[in-house]
Design a protein around this motif. Structure first.
Motif, mmCIF file in Angstrom:
data_model
loop_
_atom_site.group_PDB
_atom_site.id
_atom_site.type_symbol
_atom_site.label_atom_id
_atom_site.label_comp_id
_atom_site.label_asym_id
_atom_site.label_seq_id
_atom_site.Cartn_x
_atom_site.Cartn_y
_atom_site.Cartn_z
ATOM 1 N N GLU A 93 0.808 -1.214 0.000
ATOM 2 C CA GLU A 93 0.000 0.000 0.000
ATOM 3 C C GLU A 93 0.846 1.271 0.000
ATOM 4 O OE1 GLU A 93 0.784 -1.299 4.217
ATOM 5 O OE2 GLU A 93 0.283 -2.236 2.297
ATOM 6 N N SER A 96 -0.143 4.220 -2.577
ATOM 7 C CA SER A 96 -1.415 4.872 -2.264
ATOM 8 C C SER A 96 -1.287 5.720 -1.009
ATOM 9 C CB SER A 96 -2.522 3.830 -2.093
ATOM 10 O OG SER A 96 -2.219 2.925 -1.044
ATOM 11 N N VAL A 97 -0.528 5.252 -0.023
ATOM 12 C CA VAL A 97 -0.310 6.016 1.201
ATOM 13 C C VAL A 97 0.427 7.317 0.893
ATOM 14 C CG1 VAL A 97 1.009 6.081 3.361
ATOM 15 C CG2 VAL A 97 -0.356 4.070 2.789
ATOM 16 N N ASP A 100 -1.743 9.766 -1.329
ATOM 17 C CA ASP A 100 -2.863 10.263 -0.528
ATOM 18 C C ASP A 100 -2.389 11.287 0.499
ATOM 19 O OD1 ASP A 100 -5.723 10.024 0.309
ATOM 20 O OD2 ASP A 100 -4.802 9.359 2.177
ATOM 21 N N THR A 101 -1.237 11.031 1.113
ATOM 22 C CA THR A 101 -0.705 11.939 2.137
ATOM 23 C C THR A 101 -0.386 13.309 1.548
ATOM 24 O OG1 THR A 101 0.225 10.110 3.429
ATOM 25 C CG2 THR A 101 1.175 12.299 3.773
ATOM 26 N N GLU A 103 -1.509 14.611 -1.280
ATOM 27 C CA GLU A 103 -2.701 15.271 -1.801
ATOM 28 C C GLU A 103 -3.528 15.902 -0.683
ATOM 29 O OE1 GLU A 103 -4.557 12.156 -3.956
ATOM 30 O OE2 GLU A 103 -3.218 12.325 -5.701
ATOM 31 N N LYS A 104 -3.558 15.257 0.473
ATOM 32 C CA LYS A 104 -4.311 15.784 1.601
ATOM 33 C C LYS A 104 -3.562 16.898 2.329
ATOM 34 C CE LYS A 104 -7.094 11.698 2.716
ATOM 35 N NZ LYS A 104 -7.381 10.643 3.736
#
Length: 268
Positions: A93, A96-97, A100-101, A103-104
């Motif tokens: 993963e 994706s981690v 995602d991190t 982007e957030k």
């Protein structure tokens, strides 16, 4: 958003690269910086590496992990960069981690994650909660494999100090703490996230501080880099505390710490 994985290896380590690579993904590219000390090691380069469109291989004759990381960073072009060695494995993963991190958290320049051994044991005693890093953490140490950076924030700006690290004869570790000090001085926004992205077989050199001369010299050198002349008092207290606890003998420890300090004074 795209990611360059900067994989550093030397000599026989090149044969392990195929095990490191994940199946091709559109947003992920591998930059392999291959150091070799003799021409014969070039025969070990796996042919399959040449057939992967997402892999670029660069050859450098020489040694020194810090230099290798710097060379790899120079070749990066993606939005994000992360470092890896040939004896590590990305978690399923991980991508994706990472995406995602970032982007957030568009405000973050560097994100730090967790790593474990292949048996699942945490590589160190990690904090359980995420937090902003504004100074070198005291409760746990930073490792290069745990960090992901926005390329534009580090490329051409923050390098690994090539006086430190594996492949050097005098200061055999400490390059990560020096990098962190430079990043803090540069005002980079850094944050730790308690999520595992790597598995590794490495042993942390810093744990050998009481028995390894190179680690002791490195501690003295990086203490001087961060604190200037105050390093003498800091190292004296460290050697005294360590010897009082029965972890080492005072004078040999202090001698090696002092060698690191003097090395930095002479080699700016």
């Amino acid at each position: 958003m795209t990611l360059d994985i900067l994989v550093c290896t030397i000599n026989k380590g090149i044969v392990r690269i195929e095990e490191f690579l994940k199946p091709p993904q559109d947003k992920v590219r591998y930059i392999i910086s291959y150091q070799y000390t003799e021409e014969r090691y070039l025969d070990l380069i796996p042919e399959n590496l040449k057939n992967r469109h997402d892999v670029t291989l660069y050859l450098y004759k020489g040694q020194g992990l810090s230099a290798n990381r710097n060379l790899a960073l120079e070749k990066a072009t993606s939005d994000l960069v992360m470092y890896a060695d040939d004896d590590e494995r990305l978690c399923e993963e991980a991508f994706s981690v990472i995406f995602d991190t970032f982007e957030k958290h568009p405000e973050i320049d560097v994100a730090f994650f967790k790593a474990s051994t292949y048996t699942g044991k945490p590589l160190k005693d990690y904090p359980e909660e995420e937090f902003d890093i504004t100074q070198l953490p005291e409760d746990y140490s930073i490792s290069t494999i745990e960090m992901v950076c926005r390329r534009e924030k580090v490329q051409g700006k923050i390098r690994f100090d090539e006086r430190f690290g594996l492949g050097t004869q005098f200061l055999t570790c400490g390059e990560e703490d020096i990098w962190m000090e430079d990043a803090i001085r540069a005002g980079l926004k850094m944050r730790y996230f308690p999520i595992k992205i790597f598995e590794t077989s490495i042993e942390l050199k810093k744990k050998l501080i009481y028995v390894d001369v190179g680690v002791q010299r490195s501690y003295g050198a990086q203490t001087y880099y961060r604190n200037g002349r105050k390093a003498w008092l800091i190292c004296f207290k460290f050697a005294m505390k360590s010897s009082t606890a029965g972890l080492c003998h005072f004078w040999p420890m202090m001698k090696h710490l002092a060698e690191g300090i003097r090395y930095m004074q002479k080699n700016h």
